[in-house]
Scaffold this active site. Structure first.
Site, PDB file in Angstrom:
ATOM      1  N   ARG A  87      49.203  12.409 -12.881  1.00 21.87           N
ATOM      2  CA  ARG A  87      48.031  12.921 -11.945  1.00 21.87           C
ATOM      3  C   ARG A  87      47.970  12.582 -10.607  1.00 21.87           C
ATOM      4  O   ARG A  87      48.100  13.515  -9.648  1.00 21.87           O
ATOM      5  CB  ARG A  87      46.830  12.832 -12.608  1.00 21.87           C
ATOM      6  CG  ARG A  87      46.530  13.380 -13.861  1.00 21.87           C
ATOM      7  CD  ARG A  87      44.904  13.211 -14.091  1.00 21.87           C
ATOM      8  NE  ARG A  87      44.669  13.770 -15.715  1.00 21.87           N
ATOM      9  CZ  ARG A  87      43.467  13.646 -16.084  1.00 21.87           C
ATOM     10  NH1 ARG A  87      42.276  13.560 -15.282  1.00 21.87           N
ATOM     11  NH2 ARG A  87      43.161  14.082 -17.134  1.00 21.87           N
ATOM     12  N   HIS A 113      50.283  23.767 -17.686  1.00 23.81           N
ATOM     13  CA  HIS A 113      49.463  22.436 -16.974  1.00 23.81           C
ATOM     14  C   HIS A 113      48.211  22.339 -18.102  1.00 23.81           C
ATOM     15  O   HIS A 113      47.259  23.476 -18.246  1.00 23.81           O
ATOM     16  CB  HIS A 113      49.128  22.729 -15.680  1.00 23.81           C
ATOM     17  CG  HIS A 113      48.382  21.651 -15.188  1.00 23.81           C
ATOM     18  ND1 HIS A 113      49.165  20.428 -14.776  1.00 23.81           N
ATOM     19  CD2 HIS A 113      47.058  21.310 -14.728  1.00 23.81           C
ATOM     20  CE1 HIS A 113      48.341  19.793 -14.184  1.00 23.81           C
ATOM     21  NE2 HIS A 113      47.042  20.043 -14.115  1.00 23.81           N
ATOM     22  N   TYR A 130      40.170  37.192  -5.973  1.00 21.56           N
ATOM     23  CA  TYR A 130      40.063  37.481  -4.526  1.00 21.56           C
ATOM     24  C   TYR A 130      41.664  37.502  -3.816  1.00 21.56           C
ATOM     25  O   TYR A 130      41.789  38.367  -2.929  1.00 21.56           O
ATOM     26  CB  TYR A 130      38.913  37.800  -3.702  1.00 21.56           C
ATOM     27  CG  TYR A 130      37.659  37.885  -4.316  1.00 21.56           C
ATOM     28  CD1 TYR A 130      37.328  39.076  -4.770  1.00 21.56           C
ATOM     29  CD2 TYR A 130      36.796  37.024  -4.560  1.00 21.56           C
ATOM     30  CE1 TYR A 130      36.250  39.663  -5.365  1.00 21.56           C
ATOM     31  CE2 TYR A 130      35.324  37.060  -5.359  1.00 21.56           C
ATOM     32  CZ  TYR A 130      35.117  38.469  -5.590  1.00 21.56           C
ATOM     33  OH  TYR A 130      34.010  38.787  -6.165  1.00 21.56           O
TER      34      TYR A 130
END
Length: 733
Positions: free
Chosen positions: A37, A83, A127
């Site tokens: 990470r 992931h 969007y």
């Protein structure tokens, strides 16, 4: 000892000590956080989430020439295939890769609202649209040519790359930051042209030092520009050790106006400083009167940044205004450098500049050799097939007859033309029309071309010198594709101590510091002529009344032996009841305030304990930088006062008094001190300092001051027992 028992219901219970179980599980969590990470790989500069986004977009063929796709589609592909975490973290990482104010070389071409430098967040992923940038293509180039290792995905349904081929040193070009368990990383962005030039130097001269590299890479190159004022020596140390920092200032220009007035225009803000929060910070400084030289701030930004700073007076020098604001606001920040990365073996390490570039170059050599071997295998296979075609071409009519008439054409072809199974399968898979149109010249031309390429590749893989030459040539092509001028200006080192402290810019106004008996502190403007008119909370009363200036530092002595420091300009207005002193300093609840003084540079204080010990301390050494103050006296503090005379007078609980020259006291920064007066019982009741010329005074029971003319009769040596003082004397203040 671990005991395994099987309960009647089935299953398994493992009994083990709680500390051991927690330790093992926490270690596993810590390692997962570090490697999966928080820390980037030194070779491609990516954390797993960024690498998976790049690979997923590559698999979706979202190259720069294709149409953009919805970010929701990309996030879904990454989450579903690669992931094993939430969509929010994936989209956040994708957005950052597209922000030109966050990435020096953006890797995602974002279409839609991807946030801005004001700190506004991006639009929802449904969007926005995205595709890869040319820079990202360079990082992925060759990934389908067995150039890197792959591993199974989290659900074993597919494979993902363990590292990308990385056509340029992305770790240093775009930087990285992250916090793991027990370690963190913070790597600033750099100019890729400078990094590639440094790589070329290491290829030509592997023994080159970090000092040589710094001549080419003088410092970070932030996407938002700014001015680096750290200095070459400090930068060199940071690049040498992998740890350090760089001070970054906003870029500004003076803009002349009519009638001799002027204003400052900020054109670039420091990296990762949100413009909107910077404006709020500057406005707060004006409102709280902490930036006395700044009159107004407003934002006139459009496509480019344009912050207007107006001075309070045109007589102020622009440099003085900006130096004060650099100290008081985020117009100057310090970006930490901590090059903590995962090396090629996945081990966390802090690397310097040279080590990072060396690791990148070694990775490029591995990629080059693997791509070459992959290409060699492809060429050898093709040449083998061409040899079969060439054999068939010698008697093409017979080959076509065998294919048409024989029941077992494959075996017949192998027997007649002495072909291999691979060659026979290739000929059988070729259409008869294509076989009939074979031309020997075409076959031979392709064969010769492949043979030349094969020889070149074999020579390349067998020669280290040729490999480095090829890597250098590739890097030059990348440099040409990504070349952009440096944005961050490297300026001379700025010695902050050479500039006036921010306190010097505070207007010098007379105030009276009011500290109540219960610890509420405030500052009234000017002088308080009648303390009896001061108002306090119910049950509270006046404790200390100290004349001072807004530019002063207040020294506050506590009974636990600590002395605290507070800026007088930070005190609440005298109109109300003030604010609790304990909110401003870490004062123990059981401790009492002994005295409050306005600091005088180079002056000296007498500190004394209730046990009768004391010493003289320089005031300059008593200023504390932290809320916890500075431990000065070892013991319960009874008195803290300024040394304004040449003699000291003490009185004990036993009513005995002693006077001696203050020169007999040592000068110390902290400690227990020496005995002032010897008490057979009790301790120190009061102490005072006076001049021999004027003599001391004492206070009677009615609060009236009395002159002490025959004080010399009590003169003695320090630590003496003293003798009983004048009748009625109990204290000196």
């Amino acid at each position: 000892m671990t005991v395994h028992t099987n309960p009647p219901q089935g299953g398994r219970i493992v009994e083990e000590p709680m500390a051991e179980a927690l330790s093992r599980r926490y270690l596993a969590y810590a390692l997962s956080t570090i490697t999966n990470r928080a820390l980037p790989d030194v070779r491609d500069g990516f954390k797993p989430v960024h690498r998976r986004i790049m690979y997923a977009m590559h698999q979706m063929r979202l190259n720069p020439q294709s149409a953009a796709r919805k970010c929701a589609k990309v996030v879904g592909e990454v989450m579903g295939g690669y992931h094993p975490h939430g969509d929010a973290s994936i989209y956040e990482a994708l957005v950052r890769l597209a922000q030109d104010f966050a990435q020096r070389y953006p890797l995602v071409d974002g279409q839609g609202n991807f946030g801005n430098i004001d700190g506004d967040s991006a639009a929802a992923m449904r969007y926005t649209e995205c595709k890869l940038t040319p820079a990202a293509v360079l990082l992925l180039e060759g990934i389908d040519q067995d150039s890197v290792d792959f591993r199974p995905t989290y659900d074993d349904q597919d494979e993902e790359p363990m590292v990308l081929p990385a056509g340029f040193p992305n770790l240093l070009a775009n930087g990285s930051s992250g916090i793991a368990v027990g370690m963190a990383t913070s790597i600033p962005p750099h100019n890729v042209g400078e990094l590639i030039d440094a790589c070329q130097l290491l290829i030509d001269r592997p023994e080159a030092t970090t000092a040589d590299l710094v001549q080419i890479v003088p410092g970070p190159d932030f996407p938002t520009g700014g001015v680096s004022v750290e200095g070459q020596a400090s930068i060199l140390e940071a690049y040498e050790t992998g740890r350090g920092g760089v001070r970054l200032r906003a870029q500004w220009v003076k803009e002349e106006l009519e009638r001799g007035t002027w204003r400052v225009v900020i054109t670039e803000v420091p990296y990762q400083v949100q413009k909107s929060k910077l404006i709020e910070q500057l406005a707060d400084l004006i409102e709280n009167k902490k930036a006395p030289l700044l009159g107004d701030v407003r934002d006139e930004s459009a496509e480019d940044i344009r912050l207007i700073l107006e001075p309070k007076s045109r007589t102020i020098e622009p440099e003085m205004l900006m130096e004060s604001l650099f100290k008081l606001s985020d117009l100057e920040v310090r970006f930490p450098i901590n090059m903590n990365v995962l090396d090629a073996t996945g081990t966390p390490r802090v690397m310097g500049l040279k080590e990072c570039l060396r690791a990148f170059l070694d990775h490029r050599r591995v990629v080059l050799n693997r791509r070459s071997q992959w290409r060699i295998a492809r060429i050898e296979k093709r040449m083998h097939l061409l040899e079969g075609l060439r054999l068939v071409f010698l008697n093409l009519d017979e080959a076509i007859r065998i294919i048409r008439e024989e029941e077992q054409p494959k075996a017949a072809l192998i027997a007649h033309f002495k072909l291999t199974e691979l060659q026979a399968d290739f000929i059988l898979d070729t259409r008869l029309r294509q076989l009939a149109r074979l031309e020997e010249m075409v076959i031979q031309e392709e064969y010769d071309k492949l043979a030349a390429e094969l020889a070149a590749l074999q020579a390349l893989t067998s020669s280290e010198a040729k490999q480095w030459k090829a890597i250098g040539k590739e890097l030059q092509a990348v440099r040409k594709a990504l070349l952009s001028p440096r944005r961050t200006i490297i300026a001379d080192a700025v010695d902050s101590s050479a500039f006036v402290a921010p306190e010097a810019f505070i207007p010098r106004e007379a105030i009276t510091v009011i500290l109540s008996d219960r610890g509420w502190i405030r500052a009234a403007k000017g002088k308080v002529d009648d303390p009896s008119e001061l108002k306090f909370k119910e049950g509270d009363k006046l404790g200390f009344l100290v004349p001072a200036y807004t530019t002063d530092k207040l020294l506050i002595g506590a009974s636990d032996g600590r002395i605290f420091t507070i800026g007088a300009d930070k005190l609440a207005s005298g109109r109300g009841h003030g604010e609790p002193l304990r909110l401003m300093i870490d004062l123990d609840e059981k401790a009492d305030i002994i005295n409050v003084l306005a600091h005088e540079p180079d002056a000296k204080l007498l500190v004394a304990s209730a046990a009768g010990y004391g010493f003289v301390a320089p005031e300059n050494d008593l200023l504390a930088q932290k809320r916890g103050g500075k431990q000065v006296l070892n013991g319960d503090m009874k008195a803290m006062m300024r040394v304004t005379g040449d003699h000291i007078v003490t009185i004990g609980d036993n009513i005995k008094t002693l006077i001696f020259p203050i020169a007999e006291l040592p000068e110390m920064g902290r400690g227990k001190g020496v005995r002032l007066q010897n008490f057979k019982q009790g301790g120190l009741a009061d102490v005072a300092v006076f001049n021999a010329e004027t003599g001391p005074e004492w206070v009677d029971g009615g609060g009236r001051k009395r002159k002490w003319d025959d004080w010399r009769d009590w003169l003695g040596k320090r630590a003496g027992a003293g003798r009983q003082g004048p009748r009625g004397m109990r204290k000196f203040r």
